[in-house]
Enzyme design. Structure first.
Site, PDB file in Angstrom:
ATOM      1  N   ASN A 260       0.825  -1.191   0.000  1.00  0.00           N
ATOM      2  CA  ASN A 260       0.000   0.000   0.000  1.00  0.00           C
ATOM      3  C   ASN A 260       0.874   1.262   0.000  1.00  0.00           C
ATOM      4  O   ASN A 260       2.103   1.180  -0.007  1.00  0.00           O
ATOM      5  CB  ASN A 260      -0.960  -0.027   1.199  1.00  0.00           C
ATOM      6  CG  ASN A 260      -2.292   0.604   0.883  1.00  0.00           C
ATOM      7  OD1 ASN A 260      -2.358   1.641   0.231  1.00  0.00           O
ATOM      8  ND2 ASN A 260      -3.361  -0.008   1.356  1.00  0.00           N
TER       9      ASN A 260
ATOM     10  N   HIS B  96      22.540   1.617  13.762  1.00  0.00           N
ATOM     11  CA  HIS B  96      23.815   2.281  14.046  1.00  0.00           C
ATOM     12  C   HIS B  96      24.277   1.888  15.449  1.00  0.00           C
ATOM     13  O   HIS B  96      23.542   1.258  16.204  1.00  0.00           O
ATOM     14  CB  HIS B  96      23.659   3.794  13.930  1.00  0.00           C
ATOM     15  CG  HIS B  96      23.097   4.233  12.620  1.00  0.00           C
ATOM     16  ND1 HIS B  96      23.842   4.298  11.470  1.00  0.00           N
ATOM     17  CD2 HIS B  96      21.833   4.583  12.267  1.00  0.00           C
ATOM     18  CE1 HIS B  96      23.079   4.692  10.467  1.00  0.00           C
ATOM     19  NE2 HIS B  96      21.854   4.866  10.926  1.00  0.00           N
TER      20      HIS B  96
ATOM     21  N   LYS C 148      11.072  -8.201  17.690  1.00  0.00           N
ATOM     22  CA  LYS C 148      11.409  -9.612  17.911  1.00  0.00           C
ATOM     23  C   LYS C 148      10.611 -10.456  16.931  1.00  0.00           C
ATOM     24  O   LYS C 148       9.576 -10.020  16.416  1.00  0.00           O
ATOM     25  CB  LYS C 148      11.083 -10.024  19.346  1.00  0.00           C
ATOM     26  CG  LYS C 148      11.973  -9.329  20.364  1.00  0.00           C
ATOM     27  CD  LYS C 148      11.733  -9.842  21.757  1.00  0.00           C
ATOM     28  CE  LYS C 148      12.694  -9.114  22.701  1.00  0.00           C
ATOM     29  NZ  LYS C 148      12.520  -9.499  24.073  1.00  0.00           N
TER      30      LYS C 148
ATOM     31  N   LYS D 243      -2.742 -13.558  20.174  1.00  0.00           N
ATOM     32  CA  LYS D 243      -3.383 -14.860  20.120  1.00  0.00           C
ATOM     33  C   LYS D 243      -2.806 -15.689  18.980  1.00  0.00           C
ATOM     34  O   LYS D 243      -2.182 -15.165  18.062  1.00  0.00           O
ATOM     35  CB  LYS D 243      -4.891 -14.752  19.964  1.00  0.00           C
ATOM     36  CG  LYS D 243      -5.349 -14.162  18.630  1.00  0.00           C
ATOM     37  CD  LYS D 243      -6.877 -14.108  18.578  1.00  0.00           C
ATOM     38  CE  LYS D 243      -7.353 -13.471  17.292  1.00  0.00           C
ATOM     39  NZ  LYS D 243      -8.815 -13.468  17.201  1.00  0.00           N
TER      40      LYS D 243
END
Length: 172
Positions: free
Chosen positions: A72, A102, A153, A170
């Site tokens: 998009n 950095h 993560k 979930k």
């Protein structure tokens, strides 16, 4: 795996300048011809890929898109590392895929080193509006990341994640 690179070499500065111009041309006129010129710089571009105007990347040659990917408006890819997007993914408006970072140490940061770590997005993933995916993250197949989330993560397959930082909401 993080790799260190110097983004200020004349080769990389020139490559970014050329790629940025392609991105500007595509944003001004998102025609099939300009889309083709843009996707030809990618490492791989599958069939039936659709990219809305406002797309931005640094190098292009680190980007791989699967079949039927929809990107998009106003997507930004800082692709010092690889950005791999699997088949049938939906990338919402204003999504940022940032493979570059950095030094945290202020003294080392003065040396202007860049570090890149790949972003891998599985198949049939939906990244909602405004999602930011940071370097080194993998997102599993069939997952959804809620709008405005910051993904720092890995995301499990068949899951919904949301928030800042993104957390598992979930399993699907």
């Amino acid at each position: 795996m993080k790799k260190r690179f110097n983004s200020l070499t004349s080769q990389l500065v020139n490559q970014r300048r050329e790629v940025h111009e392609l991105c500007r041309q595509f944003s001004r006129s998102p025609s099939k011809g300009n889309l083709k010129r843009l996707t030809q710089i990618f490492a791989h571009c599958g069939e039936q890929v659709f990219i809305e105007e406002g797309f931005y990347c640094d190098y292009g040659d680190q980007v791989s898109l699967g079949d039927r990917v929809f990107i998009n408006i106003n997507c930004t890819m800082l692709d010092g590392g690889k950005v791999n997007i699997g088949d049938d993914c939906l990338i919402g408006p204003n999504v940022q895929l940032l493979t570059v970072g950095h030094d945290i140490d202020a003294t080392l940061r003065l040396e202007k080193h860049n570090y890149a770590d790949d972003i891998i997005i599985g198949q049939n993933v939906w990244l909602g509006a405004g999602v930011i995916v940071l370097a080194g993250v993998s997102i599993g197949d069939n997952s959804v990341v809620g709008a405005g989330s910051v993904v720092c993560k890995n995301v499990d397959a068949n899951s919904v994640y949301a928030g800042n930082p993104a957390k598992k909401i979930k399993s699907l």
